[in-house]
Motif scaffolding. Sequence first.
Motif, PDB file in Angstrom:
ATOM      1  N   PHE A   3      39.527 -22.487  -6.230  1.00 51.14           N
ATOM      2  CA  PHE A   3      39.062 -23.554  -6.111  1.00 51.14           C
ATOM      3  C   PHE A   3      37.276 -23.726  -5.898  1.00 51.14           C
ATOM      4  O   PHE A   3      36.937 -22.750  -5.315  1.00 51.14           O
ATOM      5  N   TRP A   4      36.662 -24.808  -6.137  1.00 51.82           N
ATOM      6  CA  TRP A   4      35.303 -24.848  -6.010  1.00 51.82           C
ATOM      7  C   TRP A   4      35.033 -26.269  -5.652  1.00 51.82           C
ATOM      8  O   TRP A   4      35.459 -27.312  -6.039  1.00 51.82           O
ATOM      9  N   ASP A   5      34.044 -26.479  -4.553  1.00 50.56           N
ATOM     10  CA  ASP A   5      33.566 -27.771  -4.063  1.00 50.56           C
ATOM     11  C   ASP A   5      32.164 -27.552  -4.021  1.00 50.56           C
ATOM     12  O   ASP A   5      31.611 -27.634  -2.893  1.00 50.56           O
ATOM     13  N   ILE A   6      31.635 -27.639  -5.202  1.00 50.88           N
ATOM     14  CA  ILE A   6      30.065 -27.350  -5.084  1.00 50.88           C
ATOM     15  C   ILE A   6      29.397 -28.588  -4.501  1.00 50.88           C
ATOM     16  O   ILE A   6      28.480 -28.453  -3.821  1.00 50.88           O
ATOM     17  N   ALA A   7      29.916 -29.872  -4.693  1.00 51.05           N
ATOM     18  CA  ALA A   7      29.364 -30.948  -3.960  1.00 51.05           C
ATOM     19  C   ALA A   7      29.120 -30.801  -2.760  1.00 51.05           C
ATOM     20  O   ALA A   7      28.000 -31.420  -2.072  1.00 51.05           O
ATOM     21  N   HIS A   8      30.244 -30.219  -2.023  1.00 49.51           N
ATOM     22  CA  HIS A   8      30.087 -30.337  -0.384  1.00 49.51           C
ATOM     23  C   HIS A   8      29.126 -29.195   0.061  1.00 49.51           C
ATOM     24  O   HIS A   8      28.561 -29.218   1.007  1.00 49.51           O
ATOM     25  N   HIS A   9      28.986 -28.128  -0.697  1.00 40.45           N
ATOM     26  CA  HIS A   9      28.175 -27.255  -0.494  1.00 40.45           C
ATOM     27  C   HIS A   9      26.566 -27.796  -0.475  1.00 40.45           C
ATOM     28  O   HIS A   9      25.687 -27.761   0.542  1.00 40.45           O
ATOM     29  N   LEU A  10      26.200 -28.692  -1.256  1.00 37.73           N
ATOM     30  CA  LEU A  10      24.924 -29.373  -1.573  1.00 37.73           C
ATOM     31  C   LEU A  10      24.642 -30.321  -0.779  1.00 37.73           C
ATOM     32  O   LEU A  10      23.663 -30.619  -0.326  1.00 37.73           O
ATOM     33  N   LYS A  11      26.041 -31.285  -0.595  1.00 42.53           N
ATOM     34  CA  LYS A  11      25.743 -32.524   0.284  1.00 42.53           C
ATOM     35  C   LYS A  11      25.558 -32.137   1.754  1.00 42.53           C
ATOM     36  O   LYS A  11      24.777 -32.740   2.548  1.00 42.53           O
ATOM     37  N   TRP A  12      26.184 -30.893   2.306  1.00 45.36           N
ATOM     38  CA  TRP A  12      26.358 -30.505   3.688  1.00 45.36           C
ATOM     39  C   TRP A  12      25.322 -29.314   3.999  1.00 45.36           C
ATOM     40  O   TRP A  12      25.389 -28.900   5.122  1.00 45.36           O
ATOM     41  N   GLY A  13      24.580 -28.794   2.906  1.00 49.57           N
ATOM     42  CA  GLY A  13      23.919 -27.687   3.082  1.00 49.57           C
ATOM     43  C   GLY A  13      24.762 -26.233   3.584  1.00 49.57           C
ATOM     44  O   GLY A  13      23.975 -25.833   4.307  1.00 49.57           O
ATOM     45  N   VAL A  14      25.763 -26.061   2.818  1.00 51.25           N
ATOM     46  CA  VAL A  14      26.490 -24.988   3.175  1.00 51.25           C
ATOM     47  C   VAL A  14      26.081 -23.783   2.568  1.00 51.25           C
ATOM     48  O   VAL A  14      26.059 -23.685   1.376  1.00 51.25           O
ATOM     49  N   SER A  15      25.676 -22.709   3.072  1.00 55.74           N
ATOM     50  CA  SER A  15      25.208 -21.456   2.240  1.00 55.74           C
ATOM     51  C   SER A  15      26.108 -20.535   2.799  1.00 55.74           C
ATOM     52  O   SER A  15      26.487 -20.246   4.057  1.00 55.74           O
ATOM     53  N   PRO A  16      26.341 -19.359   2.179  1.00 58.12           N
ATOM     54  CA  PRO A  16      26.087 -19.206   0.584  1.00 58.12           C
ATOM     55  C   PRO A  16      27.105 -20.006  -0.345  1.00 58.12           C
ATOM     56  O   PRO A  16      28.281 -20.419   0.289  1.00 58.12           O
ATOM     57  N   LEU A  17      26.834 -20.488  -1.445  1.00 63.59           N
ATOM     58  CA  LEU A  17      27.544 -21.010  -2.444  1.00 63.59           C
ATOM     59  C   LEU A  17      28.799 -19.942  -2.825  1.00 63.59           C
ATOM     60  O   LEU A  17      28.789 -18.970  -3.035  1.00 63.59           O
ATOM     61  N   ALA A  18      29.853 -20.525  -2.487  1.00 59.86           N
ATOM     62  CA  ALA A  18      31.239 -19.773  -2.623  1.00 59.86           C
ATOM     63  C   ALA A  18      32.363 -20.470  -3.029  1.00 59.86           C
ATOM     64  O   ALA A  18      32.435 -21.798  -2.595  1.00 59.86           O
ATOM     65  N   PRO A  19      33.327 -19.932  -3.667  1.00 59.26           N
ATOM     66  CA  PRO A  19      34.591 -20.718  -4.160  1.00 59.26           C
ATOM     67  C   PRO A  19      35.464 -20.948  -2.539  1.00 59.26           C
ATOM     68  O   PRO A  19      35.226 -20.122  -1.685  1.00 59.26           O
ATOM     69  N   GLY A  20      36.270 -21.826  -2.594  1.00 59.64           N
ATOM     70  CA  GLY A  20      37.205 -22.246  -1.493  1.00 59.64           C
ATOM     71  C   GLY A  20      37.248 -23.675  -1.250  1.00 59.64           C
ATOM     72  O   GLY A  20      36.147 -24.401  -1.599  1.00 59.64           O
ATOM     73  N   LEU A  21      38.302 -23.953  -0.481  1.00 59.31           N
ATOM     74  CA  LEU A  21      38.351 -25.506  -0.179  1.00 59.31           C
ATOM     75  C   LEU A  21      37.491 -25.747   1.166  1.00 59.31           C
ATOM     76  O   LEU A  21      37.450 -24.835   2.044  1.00 59.31           O
TER      77      LEU A  21
END
Length: 276
Positions: free
Chosen positions: A203-221
């Motif tokens: 799974f990928w939720d790229i939008a939540h990484h960008l919206k909430w500033g979650v690093s690093p970018l990684a797969p997962g729910l």
Amino acid sequence: MHRDIKIDLLEPGPQGAVMVVPRPIQFWDQTWTEFDAGGLSFDETSALNAPQEAFILKGKDAAPSIRYSFEVSPGEGADDQIWLCPKNRLTTAHPDLSALAEELCPTEGATSERLSGLVNRAAEIFDYDHPEQRFNDGHDNVPTLCGTTKGSCVEINTFVLAGALSQGITGQYFMGYWFGPERNTTPDAHCWLGFEEDGAPLFWDIAHHLKWGVSPLAPGLNPAGGRRIAFSAGRGLEFETENGPVTISHFSEPVWVLPDGSSQAPEIRISLEERE
């Protein structure tokens, strides 16, 4: 653990309208167990272009409350047909996007390795926002992008999924609801992507990484925490109703189909209840 999703319609449906709502998919960590149509009569139907199913409810003067119940557990896995994604203008890459994806996606290796370049490119070109116009509006397929643009989960996932599918990667667009940490309400739906890797979902939720500033970018729910419930799989789902056909771009919120064949999104309030 059980989760109940309640969808309150804040106004009655238009005279003569019918309402189309998802019959939830069998997802990997959830099993749909019960549906309460709020006193409305309903039929079951299947999409014309995908395995996704729906309930078709008959409208009435009162504004109904719809409730879904789910059992949340590892379960038995998803339905075998969950990876069948309709081919249409929302999932088919323009030749330029296909060429870009070919550059970014190695032809060999694990799915996660093949997707890495495409996912990182999406994270570079999208600034999280809800634009009035989507980057693919008015196009017969999904175009590539030069420079940066604004996009929500819908735009980001449209770009990545179309690019991945053009390279023969098995993927799917999932739609449902996400409730942030400490929250039991949400204003609208949310989408994310799933890909098949060695018989298991990635799974990928790229939008939540960008919206909430979650690093690093990684797969997962749930990279930003919270809880989510999946309702549908696929883009541009087509259903037949007594008021005519309707195409639903992404499917978790109710859709009214009016007697003249037009469609209308109702105002709704979405809430979550959890119980043992």
